[in-house]
Design an enzyme around this catalytic site. Structure first.
Site, PDB file in Angstrom:
ATOM      1  N   HIS A 175       0.825  -1.215   0.000  1.00  0.00           N
ATOM      2  CA  HIS A 175       0.000   0.000   0.000  1.00  0.00           C
ATOM      3  C   HIS A 175       0.857   1.262   0.000  1.00  0.00           C
ATOM      4  CE1 HIS A 175      -3.293  -2.722   1.217  1.00  0.00           C
ATOM      5  NE2 HIS A 175      -2.363  -3.240   2.011  1.00  0.00           N
ATOM      6  N   SER A 235      14.277  20.538 -16.981  1.00  0.00           N
ATOM      7  CA  SER A 235      13.069  21.290 -17.274  1.00  0.00           C
ATOM      8  C   SER A 235      13.453  22.527 -18.064  1.00  0.00           C
ATOM      9  CB  SER A 235      12.390  21.692 -15.959  1.00  0.00           C
ATOM     10  OG  SER A 235      11.549  22.807 -16.184  1.00  0.00           O
ATOM     11  N   GLU A 275       9.792   7.335 -16.811  1.00  0.00           N
ATOM     12  CA  GLU A 275       8.420   7.734 -17.150  1.00  0.00           C
ATOM     13  C   GLU A 275       8.038   7.224 -18.529  1.00  0.00           C
ATOM     14  OE1 GLU A 275       8.039  11.983 -16.403  1.00  0.00           O
ATOM     15  OE2 GLU A 275       9.337  11.715 -14.676  1.00  0.00           O
ATOM     16  N   LYS A 332      15.514  21.225 -11.866  1.00  0.00           N
ATOM     17  CA  LYS A 332      14.880  19.916 -12.095  1.00  0.00           C
ATOM     18  C   LYS A 332      15.795  18.908 -12.774  1.00  0.00           C
ATOM     19  CE  LYS A 332      11.094  18.774 -11.631  1.00  0.00           C
ATOM     20  NZ  LYS A 332       9.885  19.073 -12.392  1.00  0.00           N
TER      21      LYS A 332
END
Ligand code: ARG
Length: 466
Positions: free
Chosen positions: A159, A286, A299, A292
């Site tokens: 979880h 970024s 991803e 970043k």
């Protein structure tokens, strides 16, 4: 115009296809990659035709030389593909016939239906082996990171809540198991592909005296003992696309696995976890926020998995409800298969590259795993060993956890007197449970995360992935 560019069936037609229809129905833009398989298939087929006396040895040799020359031209990028000739089969046949007159006999006892079924089966055998090797590459990269961080412990999660401690290597071995089953699925798809459809003809075989077993052996459609494997029903051989589905399903599951791996890596490399860092080479920045460093490779691995599932769905839907046997719909079976193969190969390589540059933050892992609450289950087991029924033990430890929470202290900082008030079975040795090393060592059964088992798995994986 029809007679000229569509000599294959020109005899039946008085008008050629509309330009729009040609653009709509061509497949050579994507099935040209089957050319090497189509050519070996034609070589085996013509060898068989000579073997049974339907063409002469001289004609066979001329066809073989012509096919070899075609392949060389294709590989050199010099072959000119013509969309008006529809597909790879007709492009090759017509180019060959222009150069080698005997090639007019090549299509004897063969239809494009059993031809494309053969090409795809040869492709699947190649693709399953090639992708399997790429997956091994990713597995090896994972094993190397596990090896470099053998002694690192991290919390295991359910979880997404900290649950129990495990070796970092044990977590990575879970991924190795998943990928190993992906390889097994690919091997199984290759085994299902290993039956030669040539001789099925359009759907009902041929009246000509061919030797299907000869062709099967020539193309390597053989069992472990070298015996030919030929498809047992001519209609099934040209109609079904279950192999396409199996291959795409194996890729889709591989995609599910790498997307879960990617997700763990994304979490681990976030500022919130900081268990690990990703290599710059597989991240991007970024355009706006200078600080970043985004985990783009992970991803994209997660994103590609959606695409792999989509390809599987396309194929399932394509084959569903079609009347027997071949229907032109089935030409659409190739783009999703090729896409699944290409993307899976890329994903395996990117996963290997990303993982190879992973840096593990030992201090962060050690801090996270030192939370004594991770051993609350061990404390319940402690009571069980004192004869307390597990449900009662579970309840008592729950009360101890609450006590610690209320006092804002760690679980192992409570006094023995305090925990004994919760349950009399707690002895003076109760806090020894929180020795992490000991706790791990007790998980000694097969498949458990204890050090002895992890050491065994290192030996097993090193042997398997040699
Ligand atoms: N390009 C075709 C395909 O992939 C080859 C088979 C054509 N067969 C036919 N009956 N039109 O489906």
């Amino acid at each position: 115009m029809a007679k000229k560019s569509q000599a294959t069936w020109g005899g039946r037609f008085t008008a050629g296809p509309a330009e729009l229809m040609q653009r709509f129905s061509e497949s050579v833009s994507f099935d040209r990659r089957l050319a090497p398989f189509d050519i070996v298939g034609s070589k085996a087929h013509s060898a068989m035709l000579a073997h049974v006396g339907l063409i002469t040895a001289k004609e066979r040799d001329a066809i073989h030389a012509g096919l070899d020359a075609l392949l060389a031209e294709i590989e050199a990028g010099k072959f000119i593909w013509d969309a008006r000739l529809e597909d790879v089969h007709m492009n090759l046949e017509q180019a060959l016939t222009r150069r080698v007159p005997a090639a007019a006999k090549l299509h004897t006892a063969r239809s494009r239906n059993d031809q494309v079924a053969t090409d795809m089966r040869l492709f699947f055998k190649y693709a399953c082996a090639a992708l399997g090797e790429k997956i091994v590459g990713a597995q090896r990269a994972l094993l190397a990171v596990a090896d470099a961080n053998r002694d690192v412990l991290i919390p295991g999660y359910t979880h997404l809540q900290r649950a129990q401690p495990v070796y970092f290597a044990h977590h990575l071995f879970a991924w190795l198991e998943m990928l190993e089953r992906d390889r097994a699925r690919l091997a199984e798809a290759a085994a299902h592909a290993n039956w030669c459809p040539l001789g099925a003809g359009a759907l009902a075989g041929t009246t000509l005296p061919i030797d299907r077993e000869f062709t099967a052996v020539a193309l390597g459609f053989t069992d472990a003992k070298g015996r030919p494997q030929v498809t047992q029903n001519s209609m099934d051989a040209v109609a079904d696309r279950d192999l396409h589905v199996e291959f795409a399903a194996a890729c889709a599951l591989f995609g599910v696995h790498i997307s879960r791996i990617a997700e763990d890596l994304i979490l681990w490399t976030s500022a919130e976890f900081r268990f690990a860092g990703l290599p710059d080479a597989f991240c991007t920045g970024s355009s706006l926020m200078p600080q970043k460093k985004n985990s783009d490779s992970c991803e994209l691995l997660r994103g590609k998995s959606a695409r792999l599932q989509g390809n599987l769905h396309t194929l399932l839907t394509l084959a569903k409800g079609l009347p027997m046997t071949y229907n032109r719909d089935l030409q659409e079976d190739k783009p999703p298969v090729f896409d699944s193969f290409d993307q899976s190969v890329l994903c395996a390589d990117v996963l290997a590259g990303t993982v190879a540059g992973l840096t593990v933050n030992r201090a962060r892992c050690a801090a996270a795993v030192s939370d004594p609450a991770l051993l609350a289950t061990d404390l319940a087991d402690y009571l069980v060993m004192k004869g307390v029924p597990f449900r009662e033990a579970h309840h008592a430890v729950g009360a101890v956890v609450r006590l610690a929470e209320n006092g804002a202290v760690a679980l192992n900082e409570l006094s023995t007197a305090e925990v004994q008030k919760v349950h009399a079975a707690f002895g003076p040795d109760w806090a020894e449970v929180f020795d992490l090393k000991r706790a791990l060592a007790r998980r000694a059964g097969t498949g458990m995360p204890g050090p002895a088992q992890v050491a065994r798995q290192f030996i097993r994986w090193k042997k398997l992935l040699k």
